[in-house]
Every structure is written in C-alpha cells, then in structure tokens.
Design an enzyme around this catalytic site. Sequence first.
Site, PDB file in Angstrom:
ATOM      1  CE  LYS A  28      -4.525   0.684   2.043  1.00  0.00           C
ATOM      2  NZ  LYS A  28      -5.296   0.631   3.277  1.00  0.00           N
TER       3      LYS A  28
HETATM    4  O1  G3P Z   1      -8.784   1.347   4.011  1.00  0.00           O
HETATM    5  C1  G3P Z   1      -8.964   2.681   4.363  1.00  0.00           C
HETATM    6  C2  G3P Z   1      -9.817   2.831   5.563  1.00  0.00           C
HETATM    7  O2  G3P Z   1      -9.340   2.064   6.611  1.00  0.00           O
HETATM    8  C3  G3P Z   1     -10.032   4.220   6.042  1.00  0.00           C
HETATM    9  O3  G3P Z   1     -11.190   4.189   6.748  1.00  0.00           O
HETATM   10  O4  G3P Z   1     -12.812   4.918   8.380  1.00  0.00           O
HETATM   11  O5  G3P Z   1     -10.409   5.679   8.565  1.00  0.00           O
HETATM   12  O6  G3P Z   1     -11.881   6.567   6.793  1.00  0.00           O
HETATM   13  P1  G3P Z   1     -11.605   5.416   7.680  1.00  0.00           P
END
Ligand code: G3P
Length: 240
Positions: free
Chosen positions: A87
């Site tokens: 990533k």
């Molecule tokens: O894979 C990306 C994700 O984990 C981000 O999620 O909820 O932190 O926006 P969030």
Amino acid sequence: MKMFLDTCNVEAVRNAADTGLISGVTTNPTLAKKANRPDYRKMISEMCDISGLESVSAQAREDQNADGMFREGIELDAIFPGKIAVKLPMNPHGLTAAKLLRRKKEIHTNITLTFTPNQALLAMEAKVTFISYFMGRQEDKIREKHGEDPKAPSEAESYAISEIRRDLERMVSYKERYGSESKILAASVRDFTHVTLAADCGVDVISMPPEVFWDIFSDPLGLTEDGIKRFLKDREPLTS
Ligand code: G3P
C-alpha cells in the site's frame, strides 16, 4: 466483485473468512493502532496464513521517497510473496514506487487515499493492482464543506452521495475505456449504504470493516430473521 475486510484484527478476519466469502484484507497504521498491533509485520504475516485470502495489503511508510518505498515494498512482499499488495500513498513517490515494483519485481500494489478520478487515472498509468477510493472520508469532507443544515441534513447527505457516485462511476468507466487492469477498491466504507453504492457503481472490490460485513447479512426491517423463525415454526408439524 470481491469482498475484503478492512481491519488489523486477525481474529475478526479468521471468523469472517470461515464463511468463505472474504478474499482479502486491507490494513493501515491507524487500524493497527486501533487493534493494538504495534508488531505490524507479524500481524500481516498472521493475516497471510488465513486460508482463503488471496490478497493482504501492507502499508509502506508514507514519508519516504520512491526508492525507499520501492525497497520497503520488496521487504513487505517477502512476508508472503505474491499475496501482499504494497500500500502506497497517492503522490508522485508512491506512484513511481508502484510502477517500479510492478515492472521490476511483479509485486502487487494498492494506491491509498484516492479521492478523484484524475488521481485514479494516474494510478492506472502506474499499472497499480488496486486503487483505493475512500468513500467515508470523501462523504465527511463534502458534508462538512457544504454545511449540514440541521433542518435538512438529508440535502448535504444526498449531495455527498451523488458526488461519490459520480467519482466511482467515472473511475469504473475510465478503467474500461482505457483497458486498465487496475481494480477499483471501495475503501473507508462506513455502513451498508456504502456497500450498495459501491456495488451500484461496479467497483471490483469492497473492503469493509468486519461489523459492516456481518451487518449486511441482515435486512433493515429484520424480515430475513423473522422469515427464518417463521419457517422453523411452520416446520414443526413436518414429519420428514
Ligand atoms: O482502508 C482505508 C480505511 O481504513 C479508512 O477508513 O474509516 O479511517 O476513513 P476510515
């Protein structure tokens, strides 16, 4: 369309993978912190050992130049060669590293923090494996920017949803139009409405938190569960 889990909780992935419906995992430093896994690479290795998973995304340090990310990408891939998707951030260093990892080492990559169709075009050009579009964060930002009228919260919400739909539809259509093999991955999924929206737009992968995965087995009105109970009751007189 494939379903991935977005978490660093290995036990949660094992439980969900037992259904046979999960084919990958995405991780990041925030999720590692949340799951109390400072031993990030060990956690990645445990994820790779879970049967049925084809892809485990492991994030490289974001503050490196392309050469540093390229070298870290090789190390991360070595945890389980071929299963790891490295990533990398959506910036020039991340995309250059992604292109080199693919061209020189055939290593899978996942470009994270993608918010626009133009960024997706760059990632396609770099021949990345996955392009992670952050639905939840995009929705938060659009709602914040356009203000949420407490009397009509649904207006800001529908505007945000229509923008996300337009972004995802564009990414999917660019991919087809230009013959890109990159997969559009819906990330930052917050609830079942995001799953439906991503699927409506034809994404290749939805990566969701374990809670959302279990939630989508049910319907909002509880009709599936009620129906099962009723069938069980009506089964009582059956003799075979
Ligand atoms: O894979 C990306 C994700 O984990 C981000 O999620 O909820 O932190 O926006 P969030």
